[in-house]
Design a protein around this motif. Structure first.
Motif, PDB file in Angstrom:
ATOM      1  N   ASP A 309       0.842  -1.195   0.000  1.00 21.01           N
ATOM      2  CA  ASP A 309       0.000   0.000   0.000  1.00 21.01           C
ATOM      3  C   ASP A 309       0.882   1.252   0.000  1.00 21.01           C
ATOM      4  O   ASP A 309       1.730   1.418   0.876  1.00 21.01           O
ATOM      5  CB  ASP A 309      -0.900   0.016   1.234  1.00 21.01           C
ATOM      6  CG  ASP A 309      -1.847   1.205   1.224  1.00 21.01           C
ATOM      7  OD1 ASP A 309      -1.435   2.290   1.679  1.00 21.01           O
ATOM      8  OD2 ASP A 309      -2.990   1.060   0.765  1.00 21.01           O
ATOM      9  N   PRO A 310       0.694   2.168  -0.979  1.00 21.80           N
ATOM     10  CA  PRO A 310       1.588   3.335  -1.076  1.00 21.80           C
ATOM     11  C   PRO A 310       1.505   4.276   0.116  1.00 21.80           C
ATOM     12  O   PRO A 310       2.509   4.869   0.504  1.00 21.80           O
ATOM     13  CB  PRO A 310       1.132   4.029  -2.361  1.00 21.80           C
ATOM     14  CG  PRO A 310      -0.245   3.518  -2.631  1.00 21.80           C
ATOM     15  CD  PRO A 310      -0.278   2.130  -2.085  1.00 21.80           C
ATOM     16  N   GLU A 311       0.330   4.434   0.717  1.00 19.93           N
ATOM     17  CA  GLU A 311       0.212   5.302   1.886  1.00 19.93           C
ATOM     18  C   GLU A 311       0.981   4.730   3.072  1.00 19.93           C
ATOM     19  O   GLU A 311       1.625   5.451   3.822  1.00 19.93           O
ATOM     20  CB  GLU A 311      -1.259   5.496   2.258  1.00 19.93           C
ATOM     21  CG  GLU A 311      -1.975   6.546   1.448  1.00 19.93           C
ATOM     22  CD  GLU A 311      -1.422   7.943   1.712  1.00 19.93           C
ATOM     23  OE1 GLU A 311      -1.646   8.495   2.809  1.00 19.93           O
ATOM     24  OE2 GLU A 311      -0.733   8.472   0.817  1.00 19.93           O
ATOM     25  N   VAL A 312       0.914   3.414   3.223  1.00 16.01           N
ATOM     26  CA  VAL A 312       1.658   2.775   4.314  1.00 16.01           C
ATOM     27  C   VAL A 312       3.156   2.939   4.085  1.00 16.01           C
ATOM     28  O   VAL A 312       3.923   3.216   5.008  1.00 16.01           O
ATOM     29  CB  VAL A 312       1.279   1.286   4.439  1.00 16.01           C
ATOM     30  CG1 VAL A 312       2.113   0.599   5.506  1.00 16.01           C
ATOM     31  CG2 VAL A 312      -0.213   1.149   4.764  1.00 16.01           C
ATOM     32  N   LYS A 313       3.582   2.768   2.830  1.00 17.85           N
ATOM     33  CA  LYS A 313       4.996   2.978   2.503  1.00 17.85           C
ATOM     34  C   LYS A 313       5.453   4.367   2.940  1.00 17.85           C
ATOM     35  O   LYS A 313       6.461   4.523   3.643  1.00 17.85           O
ATOM     36  CB  LYS A 313       5.223   2.860   0.991  1.00 17.85           C
ATOM     37  CG  LYS A 313       5.366   1.476   0.430  1.00 17.85           C
ATOM     38  CD  LYS A 313       5.744   1.616  -1.043  1.00 17.85           C
ATOM     39  CE  LYS A 313       5.538   0.340  -1.810  1.00 17.85           C
ATOM     40  NZ  LYS A 313       5.841   0.519  -3.247  1.00 17.85           N
ATOM     41  N   ARG A 423       8.425   4.491  -6.649  1.00 20.91           N
ATOM     42  CA  ARG A 423       8.465   4.277  -8.096  1.00 20.91           C
ATOM     43  C   ARG A 423       8.567   2.792  -8.412  1.00 20.91           C
ATOM     44  O   ARG A 423       8.677   2.399  -9.574  1.00 20.91           O
ATOM     45  CB  ARG A 423       9.635   5.047  -8.722  1.00 20.91           C
ATOM     46  CG  ARG A 423       9.403   6.554  -8.673  1.00 20.91           C
ATOM     47  CD  ARG A 423      10.522   7.353  -9.292  1.00 20.91           C
ATOM     48  NE  ARG A 423      10.203   8.779  -9.252  1.00 20.91           N
ATOM     49  CZ  ARG A 423      11.034   9.748  -9.617  1.00 20.91           C
ATOM     50  NH1 ARG A 423      12.249   9.437 -10.051  1.00 20.91           N
ATOM     51  NH2 ARG A 423      10.672  11.010  -9.547  1.00 20.91           N
ATOM     52  N   ILE A 424       8.561   1.993  -7.365  1.00 20.99           N
ATOM     53  CA  ILE A 424       8.373   0.548  -7.487  1.00 20.99           C
ATOM     54  C   ILE A 424       6.995   0.249  -6.938  1.00 20.99           C
ATOM     55  O   ILE A 424       6.758   0.374  -5.739  1.00 20.99           O
ATOM     56  CB  ILE A 424       9.442  -0.223  -6.695  1.00 20.99           C
ATOM     57  CG1 ILE A 424      10.834   0.054  -7.261  1.00 20.99           C
ATOM     58  CG2 ILE A 424       9.138  -1.721  -6.698  1.00 20.99           C
ATOM     59  CD1 ILE A 424      11.948  -0.550  -6.435  1.00 20.99           C
ATOM     60  N   LEU A 425       6.067  -0.074  -7.799  1.00 21.38           N
ATOM     61  CA  LEU A 425       4.719  -0.374  -7.325  1.00 21.38           C
ATOM     62  C   LEU A 425       4.724  -1.726  -6.632  1.00 21.38           C
ATOM     63  O   LEU A 425       5.392  -2.660  -7.073  1.00 21.38           O
ATOM     64  CB  LEU A 425       3.731  -0.368  -8.487  1.00 21.38           C
ATOM     65  CG  LEU A 425       3.120   1.013  -8.809  1.00 21.38           C
ATOM     66  CD1 LEU A 425       4.195   1.993  -9.261  1.00 21.38           C
ATOM     67  CD2 LEU A 425       2.028   0.898  -9.856  1.00 21.38           C
ATOM     68  N   GLY A 426       3.975  -1.811  -5.528  1.00 21.03           N
ATOM     69  CA  GLY A 426       3.962  -3.047  -4.782  1.00 21.03           C
ATOM     70  C   GLY A 426       5.158  -3.146  -3.859  1.00 21.03           C
ATOM     71  O   GLY A 426       5.719  -2.145  -3.406  1.00 21.03           O
TER      72      GLY A 426
END
Length: 537
Positions: A309-313, A423-426
């Motif tokens: 999850d990008p927000e968690v990242k 910029r790395i999805l997932g």
């Protein structure tokens, strides 16, 4: 002193600065373009700031603005619960300009009529001018303006006159000249509105009688005074990333407080190829500003292991940044302040702006958190100092130049705080980071070789966490795709995909597929912002 108390003192200091300068206030009704209005006004060298539509008349009187602009918004003025401003605003005695929803609200609150239109209008429209004076002075008849509305004014309040119309909108601009109240149904702030800046200048200079006092030199002088007043003899720790924002801040702080500043670069493992080493050498040897280097690659990667999850990242990276700074500051410190290169767009995209205190609903939607805004922990041990918080990117570049920052940094393309991790999805892994670093290096090399680096707002590669079938040397491959994302923009608030040559795209694609292990496909992102964002996460 608690963080909350320190932030209150900072707000009081900023409010005092507001009182000492001319300004135009934008009341935000949930438009994604409210900050673009502010930027356009600042282009006229007049200070502007965005406030909630709930700002009271008494608060506005304390700020003493030269003028007020009511933004657009997603609501209809006749909807239940639609946002409204303080009714007493119309008697403040300062010029007011309503834009789109702002115009409709002005009409409704002053006794006119607004209804859903049979002919909605979206996109470019020719503005046909009925009264070429005052607000529309030097705005060419038939000029293009950008429309985005489904409601229209049906009848004027007392004292209002028609200024302009379009083929589908009988009331495209109106005015009460005696009360200096103006409304436009279009969006003069967007780049598609050809005569928009002329209209804004008319409002700022001829109607509000502002003077061009918001200059780079004035900002630098004011920022240095404020930094010295707030910091005193205390020490400041700067989160240096090497980008134009934190580098400008480093130069500004060093000019203000000298050796009270300590720059620390935390290598979180998400930088581009060879950048950490180059950054430390550049600041230490060329700029003579010492930098404490911290290698924290393993602990950052561990924090986001398995996270998709990008927000968690973003939030985990933000939390870890602060924790590392706290630990390292105890070794190098003590420090009282943490300085960050937070900018206005960072704040806007991260903020839950205009949250209704009754329902908890947002008028404006949060797009995404930024690591240095939305990811800060509540138990932060530092007091924050963010001198660039009210600046747009182009304003930061001007400040950087004025205080001696080299062009190679001033013109550096924006790079996100969480770096390649978004910029790395997932899931982010060491292997995927290596792949993306190699692809990103090729992109930068070829963009530079083509002479396009300074013409593009951003040009970078994105790694997708999917695989597709390919063929190399008569062998089947099953590898990742790289997405090329090249955009043009003025401020990062809106952006368009760049029409670079097919030959350049072919060269980049061929090099990535042939030179980067694990990639067998390259695609080009042709999405503008909006509806997309510049970064994929």
């Amino acid at each position: 002193m608690t963080l909350q108390t320190e932030q209150q003192l900072q707000v009081e200091s900023i409010d005092q600065n507001r009182l000492n300068r001319q300004m135009i206030v934008i009341l935000d009704f949930g438009s994604q373009y409210s900050e673009l209005i502010a930027r356009r006004i600042r282009e006229t060298q007049v200070y502007s700031e965005v406030l909630s539509y709930r700002t009271t008349v008494e608060q506005l009187r304390q700020l003493n603005p030269k003028g007020i602009i009511l933004s657009g918004g997603p609501s209809s003025v006749y909807d239940t619960g639609a946002p409204h401003c303080d009714q007493a605003i119309w008697n403040l005695g300062v010029p007011i300009l309503g834009v789109c929803y702002g115009m409709q609200l002005m009409v409704q609150q002053l006794g006119g009529g607004v209804e859903r239109s049979d002919l909605a209008e979206y996109g470019k429209a020719s503005l046909l001018i009925d009264d070429p004076t005052d607000l529309l002075t030097n705005v060419e008849d038939g000029t293009t303006m950008w429309m985005s509305h489904g409601d229209s004014v049906t009848h004027f309040p007392d004292g209002f006159e028609l200024l302009a119309h379009t083929a589908n909108t009988p009331c495209a601009a109106i005015a009460n000249h005696d009360s200096k109240l103006y409304g436009v149904q279009f969006h003069p702030e967007v780049v598609h509105s050809i005569g928009g800046l002329a209209l804004i200048r008319n409002f700022v200079y001829h109607i509000c009688h502002c003077e061009p006092t918001w200059t780079t030199d004035a900002f630098v002088e004011e920022a240095i005074r404020e930094i010295r007043a707030r910091v005193g003899d205390k020490r400041v720790l700067l989160a240096l990333s090497g980008g134009v924002d934190s580098s400008t801040l480093a130069f500004l702080l060093y000019r203000a407080i000298g050796d009270q500043l300590t720059c620390m670069f935390i290598d979180q493992g998400f930088m581009r190829k060879l950048e950490p080493e180059r950054l430390v050498k550049l600041f230490s040897e060329q700029f003579h500003i010492p930098v404490a280097y911290v290698n924290a690659r393993e602990r950052f990667l561990a924090q986001i292991q398995g996270v998709t999850d990008p927000e968690v990242k973003r939030k985990r990276i933000g939390h870890e940044f602060i924790r590392v700074f706290e630990e390292e500051s105890r070794r190098l410190g003590p420090f009282d302040y943490l300085a960050q290169g937070t900018l206005y767009p960072d704040v806007i995209e991260s903020a839950d702006t205009n949250v209704d205190p009754q329902t908890g609903e947002r008028v404006a939607v949060k797009i995404k958190s930024h690591h240095n805004v939305g990811g800060l922990p509540k138990d932060l041990q530092f007091k924050l100092i963010e001198p660039l918080r009210k600046l747009f990117k182009d304003e930061v570049r001007k400040v950087g130049r004025s205080i001696g920052l080299p062009e190679e940094i001033v013109l550096r393309q924006p790079f996100p705080g969480p770096g390649l991790a978004i910029r790395i999805l997932g899931e982010v892994t060491d292997d995927r980071l290596d792949i993306l670093r190699d692809a990103d290096l090729i992109v930068r090399q070829e963009i530079n070789r083509a002479g396009l680096y300074n013409e593009l707002w951003q040009a970078f590669a994105v790694l997708l966490p999917i695989r597709s079938v390919g063929v190399m040397g008569d062998q089947r491959t099953y590898a990742y795709p790289i997405v090329l994302r090249f955009v043009s923009s003025e401020d990062g608030m809106t952006a368009d995909w760049s029409r670079v040559s097919y030959d350049l795209l072919e060269t980049i694609s061929n090099r990535i597929v042939n030179e980067v292990r694990g990639i067998n496909r390259v695609v080009y992102d042709i999405t503008s912002k909006p509806p997309g964002t510049i970064e994929w996460e």
